[in-house]
Design a protein around this motif. Sequence first.
Motif, mmCIF file in Angstrom:
data_model
loop_
_atom_site.group_PDB
_atom_site.id
_atom_site.type_symbol
_atom_site.label_atom_id
_atom_site.label_comp_id
_atom_site.label_asym_id
_atom_site.label_seq_id
_atom_site.Cartn_x
_atom_site.Cartn_y
_atom_site.Cartn_z
ATOM 1 N N HIS A 1 0.836 -1.207 0.000
ATOM 2 C CA HIS A 1 0.000 0.000 0.000
ATOM 3 C C HIS A 1 0.873 1.261 0.000
ATOM 4 N N LEU A 2 1.929 1.263 0.795
ATOM 5 C CA LEU A 2 2.835 2.419 0.820
ATOM 6 C C LEU A 2 3.536 2.593 -0.516
ATOM 7 N N ARG A 3 3.915 1.474 -1.144
ATOM 8 C CA ARG A 3 4.592 1.544 -2.440
ATOM 9 C C ARG A 3 3.672 2.155 -3.493
ATOM 10 N N SER A 4 2.436 1.703 -3.522
ATOM 11 C CA SER A 4 1.474 2.230 -4.493
ATOM 12 C C SER A 4 1.234 3.717 -4.277
ATOM 13 N N PHE A 5 1.094 4.117 -2.999
ATOM 14 C CA PHE A 5 0.877 5.526 -2.656
ATOM 15 C C PHE A 5 2.097 6.363 -3.063
ATOM 16 N N SER A 6 3.292 5.874 -2.767
ATOM 17 C CA SER A 6 4.523 6.615 -3.068
ATOM 18 C C SER A 6 4.722 6.779 -4.567
ATOM 19 N N GLU A 7 4.508 5.709 -5.338
ATOM 20 C CA GLU A 7 4.706 5.775 -6.782
ATOM 21 C C GLU A 7 3.793 6.825 -7.410
ATOM 22 N N ARG A 8 2.555 6.876 -6.935
ATOM 23 C CA ARG A 8 1.618 7.855 -7.494
ATOM 24 C C ARG A 8 2.069 9.274 -7.177
ATOM 25 N N LEU A 9 2.569 9.504 -5.970
ATOM 26 C CA LEU A 9 3.006 10.850 -5.580
ATOM 27 C C LEU A 9 4.288 11.254 -6.300
ATOM 28 N N ILE A 10 5.183 10.287 -6.496
ATOM 29 C CA ILE A 10 6.442 10.566 -7.199
ATOM 30 C C ILE A 10 6.143 11.053 -8.607
ATOM 31 N N HIS A 11 5.257 10.351 -9.305
ATOM 32 C CA HIS A 11 4.927 10.720 -10.683
ATOM 33 C C HIS A 11 4.165 12.046 -10.738
ATOM 34 N N SER A 12 3.540 12.426 -9.624
ATOM 35 C CA SER A 12 2.806 13.696 -9.584
ATOM 36 C C SER A 12 3.702 14.856 -9.196
ATOM 37 N N GLY A 13 4.951 14.556 -8.793
ATOM 38 C CA GLY A 13 5.905 15.618 -8.475
ATOM 39 C C GLY A 13 5.933 16.050 -7.028
ATOM 40 N N TRP A 14 5.307 15.298 -6.125
ATOM 41 C CA TRP A 14 5.322 15.680 -4.710
ATOM 42 C C TRP A 14 6.715 15.448 -4.138
ATOM 43 N N PRO A 15 7.230 16.407 -3.344
ATOM 44 C CA PRO A 15 8.579 16.247 -2.791
ATOM 45 C C PRO A 15 8.583 15.261 -1.631
ATOM 46 N N LEU A 16 9.651 14.509 -1.499
ATOM 47 C CA LEU A 16 9.784 13.555 -0.405
ATOM 48 C C LEU A 16 9.764 14.265 0.944
ATOM 49 N N SER A 17 10.360 15.451 1.007
ATOM 50 C CA SER A 17 10.450 16.170 2.278
ATOM 51 C C SER A 17 9.083 16.471 2.876
ATOM 52 N N TYR A 18 8.074 16.671 2.021
ATOM 53 C CA TYR A 18 6.730 16.959 2.529
ATOM 54 C C TYR A 18 6.231 15.787 3.376
ATOM 55 N N PHE A 19 6.515 14.568 2.952
ATOM 56 C CA PHE A 19 5.990 13.392 3.643
ATOM 57 C C PHE A 19 6.881 12.967 4.809
ATOM 58 N N THR A 20 8.185 13.154 4.705
ATOM 59 C CA THR A 20 9.044 12.829 5.843
ATOM 60 C C THR A 20 8.775 13.803 6.997
ATOM 61 N N LYS A 21 8.590 15.090 6.662
ATOM 62 C CA LYS A 21 8.245 16.059 7.704
ATOM 63 C C LYS A 21 6.853 15.779 8.257
ATOM 64 N N GLY A 22 5.950 15.353 7.363
ATOM 65 C CA GLY A 22 4.604 15.018 7.810
ATOM 66 C C GLY A 22 4.599 13.842 8.773
ATOM 67 N N LEU A 23 5.457 12.848 8.518
ATOM 68 C CA LEU A 23 5.547 11.698 9.416
ATOM 69 C C LEU A 23 6.148 12.091 10.763
ATOM 70 N N GLN A 24 7.086 13.008 10.746
ATOM 71 C CA GLN A 24 7.651 13.493 12.013
ATOM 72 C C GLN A 24 6.576 14.215 12.835
ATOM 73 N N GLN A 25 5.755 14.994 12.145
ATOM 74 C CA GLN A 25 4.655 15.671 12.836
ATOM 75 C C GLN A 25 3.657 14.652 13.381
ATOM 76 N N PHE A 26 3.390 13.618 12.614
ATOM 77 C CA PHE A 26 2.463 12.569 13.057
ATOM 78 C C PHE A 26 3.007 11.885 14.315
ATOM 79 N N ARG A 27 4.314 11.647 14.316
ATOM 80 C CA ARG A 27 4.966 11.053 15.482
ATOM 81 C C ARG A 27 4.766 11.935 16.724
ATOM 82 N N ARG A 28 4.964 13.243 16.568
ATOM 83 C CA ARG A 28 4.834 14.165 17.698
ATOM 84 C C ARG A 28 3.413 14.176 18.242
ATOM 85 N N VAL A 29 2.444 14.148 17.326
ATOM 86 C CA VAL A 29 1.043 14.151 17.764
ATOM 87 C C VAL A 29 0.744 12.895 18.574
#
Length: 273
Positions: free
Chosen positions: A66-94
């Motif tokens: 599921h993560l692979r499918s989600f990541s591949e779609r975002l990569i092809h759409s041009g989303w930066p990796l930093s947006y999701f790594t920072k988002g995961l750090q925020q999720f961890r803090r919450v």
Amino acid sequence: MQSSVIEMIYTHRFEVIEQWKNEMITIQENEFTKSSPQRVLTHINQEFADLIIGTLEMDEEEGRQHLRSFSERLIHSGWPLSYFTKGLQQFRRVLLSLMTTDNTIPSSKVFETFQETENWIDSIVNQMVDEYTGSWEHTLEIQKLALQELSAPLIPVFEHISVMPLIGTIDTERAKLIMENLLEGIIEHRSQVVLIDITGVPVVDTMVAHHIIQAAEAVRLVGAECILVGIRPEIAQTIVNLGIDLGKFPTKSTLRKGIESGLERTNRQIVNL
């Protein structure tokens, strides 16, 4: 992960997601997503949050798929990796903030719970980084191959006369490609004279000269003649200073002079009408 932690996350699911979305606003202000429509950001954030929590119900392989499918779609759409790594750090803090205020987790289990949460989020971060890295490496490899195919073409300019323009640095890998294209092109175009144009080669050192000499010798062995053209004054000076012997085959300063020489060698000439 402990059932108590999973239960806590699902019990406070909507609270966690809403708090996390509020935290993501600060990231959106510093990423390319600032110019993205708000509805797109809202949809991606919701999907991402559902995916993160959803991995708790999946086995390891299903979660990775599921993560692979989600990541591949975002990569092809041009989303930066930093947006999701920072988002995961925020999720961890919450989550960690929630754990410190939730009374369902015994105090003796808090450290263990923190560690499990860290491992869970880290595994998601690592997979997303791997997916992005693998995708970019694959893309770069394809682009590299495409550039290599275009970087050393043998172009027929007159009957029995072909030109190979070289641009950029010549390393061992590229020299091998040049040799292959050169020999295949001579046979295909039935070339008798080949002009190797080094006008666009910034530096001609001993290694580059060695590759050129090898190419010229290979051309001679298949029954054609090689003329080296595009030798600029600074290149000529470098060749002399390095003591490189290019006397085994003709050289010309410009492509025009090289073509004129090639026509003479095939018993033709350019005349004014």
